[in-house]
Design an enzyme around this catalytic site. Sequence first.
Site, PDB file in Angstrom:
ATOM      1  N   LYS A 119       0.641  -1.185  -0.130  1.00 25.82           N
ATOM      2  CA  LYS A 119      -0.008   0.123   0.007  1.00 25.82           C
ATOM      3  C   LYS A 119       0.749   1.341   0.017  1.00 25.82           C
ATOM      4  CE  LYS A 119      -4.098  -2.091   1.764  1.00 25.82           C
ATOM      5  NZ  LYS A 119      -5.249  -2.223   2.674  1.00 25.82           N
ATOM      6  N   LYS A 207      -4.388  -9.409  -5.796  1.00 24.95           N
ATOM      7  CA  LYS A 207      -5.997  -9.965  -5.132  1.00 24.95           C
ATOM      8  C   LYS A 207      -6.893  -8.782  -5.561  1.00 24.95           C
ATOM      9  CE  LYS A 207      -5.497  -7.003  -0.981  1.00 24.95           C
ATOM     10  NZ  LYS A 207      -5.946  -6.845   0.292  1.00 24.95           N
ATOM     11  N   LYS A 210     -10.722  -3.628  -2.706  1.00 24.78           N
ATOM     12  CA  LYS A 210     -11.819  -2.525  -2.318  1.00 24.78           C
ATOM     13  C   LYS A 210     -11.214  -1.254  -2.820  1.00 24.78           C
ATOM     14  CE  LYS A 210     -13.075  -3.887   1.952  1.00 24.78           C
ATOM     15  NZ  LYS A 210     -12.579  -3.422   3.375  1.00 24.78           N
TER      16      LYS A 210
HETATM   17  P1  TYM Z   1     -10.267  -5.693   4.860  1.00 29.48           P
HETATM   18  O1  TYM Z   1     -11.381  -4.826   5.310  1.00 29.48           O
HETATM   19  O2  TYM Z   1      -9.372  -5.217   3.790  1.00 29.48           O
HETATM   20  O3  TYM Z   1     -10.897  -7.135   4.454  1.00 29.48           O
HETATM   21  C1  TYM Z   1     -11.852  -7.751   5.102  1.00 29.48           C
HETATM   22  C2  TYM Z   1     -11.649  -9.401   5.136  1.00 29.48           C
HETATM   23  O4  TYM Z   1     -11.629  -9.483   3.350  1.00 29.48           O
HETATM   24  C3  TYM Z   1     -10.589 -10.422   3.548  1.00 29.48           C
HETATM   25  N1  TYM Z   1     -10.175 -10.118   1.910  1.00 29.48           N
HETATM   26  C4  TYM Z   1     -10.279 -11.240   1.247  1.00 29.48           C
HETATM   27  N2  TYM Z   1     -10.279 -12.497   1.108  1.00 29.48           N
HETATM   28  C5  TYM Z   1     -10.004 -13.100   0.128  1.00 29.48           C
HETATM   29  N3  TYM Z   1      -9.751 -12.680  -1.182  1.00 29.48           N
HETATM   30  C6  TYM Z   1      -9.583 -11.355  -1.404  1.00 29.48           C
HETATM   31  N4  TYM Z   1      -9.155 -10.803  -2.517  1.00 29.48           N
HETATM   32  C7  TYM Z   1      -9.658 -10.497  -0.223  1.00 29.48           C
HETATM   33  N5  TYM Z   1      -9.725  -9.154   0.006  1.00 29.48           N
HETATM   34  C8  TYM Z   1      -9.890  -8.984   1.471  1.00 29.48           C
HETATM   35  C9  TYM Z   1      -9.759  -9.725   4.275  1.00 29.48           C
HETATM   36  O5  TYM Z   1      -8.303 -10.901   4.404  1.00 29.48           O
HETATM   37  C10 TYM Z   1     -10.383  -9.828   5.544  1.00 29.48           C
HETATM   38  O6  TYM Z   1     -10.294 -10.867   6.199  1.00 29.48           O
HETATM   39  N6  TYM Z   1      -7.144  -5.412   8.744  1.00 29.48           N
HETATM   40  C11 TYM Z   1      -8.422  -5.999   8.292  1.00 29.48           C
HETATM   41  C12 TYM Z   1      -9.555  -5.814   9.185  1.00 29.48           C
HETATM   42  C13 TYM Z   1      -9.438  -5.993  10.698  1.00 29.48           C
HETATM   43  C14 TYM Z   1      -9.474  -7.293  11.306  1.00 29.48           C
HETATM   44  C15 TYM Z   1      -9.101  -6.872  12.555  1.00 29.48           C
HETATM   45  C16 TYM Z   1      -9.744  -8.585  10.708  1.00 29.48           C
HETATM   46  C17 TYM Z   1      -9.279  -5.057  11.536  1.00 29.48           C
HETATM   47  N7  TYM Z   1      -8.869  -5.660  12.651  1.00 29.48           N
HETATM   48  C18 TYM Z   1      -8.977  -7.854  13.475  1.00 29.48           C
HETATM   49  C19 TYM Z   1      -9.562  -9.597  11.803  1.00 29.48           C
HETATM   50  C20 TYM Z   1      -9.342  -9.228  13.171  1.00 29.48           C
HETATM   51  C21 TYM Z   1      -8.790  -5.498   7.034  1.00 29.48           C
HETATM   52  O7  TYM Z   1      -8.220  -4.471   6.424  1.00 29.48           O
HETATM   53  O8  TYM Z   1      -9.360  -6.310   6.160  1.00 29.48           O
END
Ligand code: TYM
Length: 341
Positions: A119, A207, A210
Amino acid sequence: MKKPVILTGLRSNNDLHIGNYLGALMPLINMQVQHAKDYDIHLFVPDLHSFTTPIDHSKLYEQTINNLRIYAAAGLDLDSPNTHIYRQSYVSAHSELTVILNCFSHMGELSRMTQYKEKAENKPNISVGLFDYPILMASDILLYDAQYVPVGADQSQHIELARDIAIRMNNKFGDLFTLPEPEAKQAEFMSQTERMRIRDLITPEKKMSKSDETGKGVIFLTDTPEAAAKKIMGATTDSFGEVHYDKKERPGISNLLDILAALTDTDIKEIVSRYAGQTQYGELKKDVAEAVSSFLTDFQFKLSQIDDAVIIKKLEASEIQMNKVANSKLLSVQKALGLRL
Ligand code: TYM
């Protein structure tokens, strides 16, 4: 007796996509179905994580509520007393624990985080929040003694970091935190061979994300079924002309197979065998497009039936409860560090 905790969160920086759904939401909801009585289930919105990179703040509040609607539409049982939904910024212990954990985390280990490197690459004025974000995530996990954290493959390094920080703190101060399970055990518990990674449809080497600016390779949960089907038909494949699962050499086709397998709950091998002898990808693409559009039709109907009043009632009750749980953990950390008697 306290129940073991399964916890995950999805940022509200943009509409969620099918990768978020298949990588994090569906595994958590499957776990709720399988382990309803034996575990506490936390599905929260890490709203403070949502602006580690710039966003349109006028949309943040609504996007956060919309994530909660999506959790309910995906099948989260809000009636279960063991299930909790909350916003990170409404439980201030997350931020306070982050300040503390910052002092027990190392610049070197954070600099190695792949998400940060990706990023931050070629961007001017990287925020400290982006660099520090895995520590906030560690706080989200450790405050509630979470044992299992269903996430996509892009987040597993952060879960390992949370585990390392917990080990370090426990060694120094006694048993403060429950350790999140190591990665292999997490996958096994979720009946996965590995964490899921859904890829961008146009550039399958990366990947699905968003923050993708064009959105052409991303199936958002808000896409119309027709638009989503078009995106699948336009997905990048390869010139081999044979349906074969090989993520390294054939990432585009393998991605379509992953999506079809997950949406129809079918084994990849069985799906591949259906296309044996075919020399083109048209049939497979058509089947994936149909599966995606029927998933979206069904999902969007469920979303339209969600009653906001039910969500808000559950949200407010969970936030009161979670403040108690998180403050009690924070107090034990403050005592161990000499901040409280
Ligand atoms: P975030 O918001 O970017 O994504 C949310 C969840 O979706 C999964 N994900 C994917 N899985 C499969 N293929 C993809 N292309 C893909 N893109 C996103 C992410 O792995 C995630 O599980 N830091 C985290 C949010 C968070 C969190 C936490 C998660 C904050 N605190 C505590 C678990 C526990 C994040 O930015 O996910």
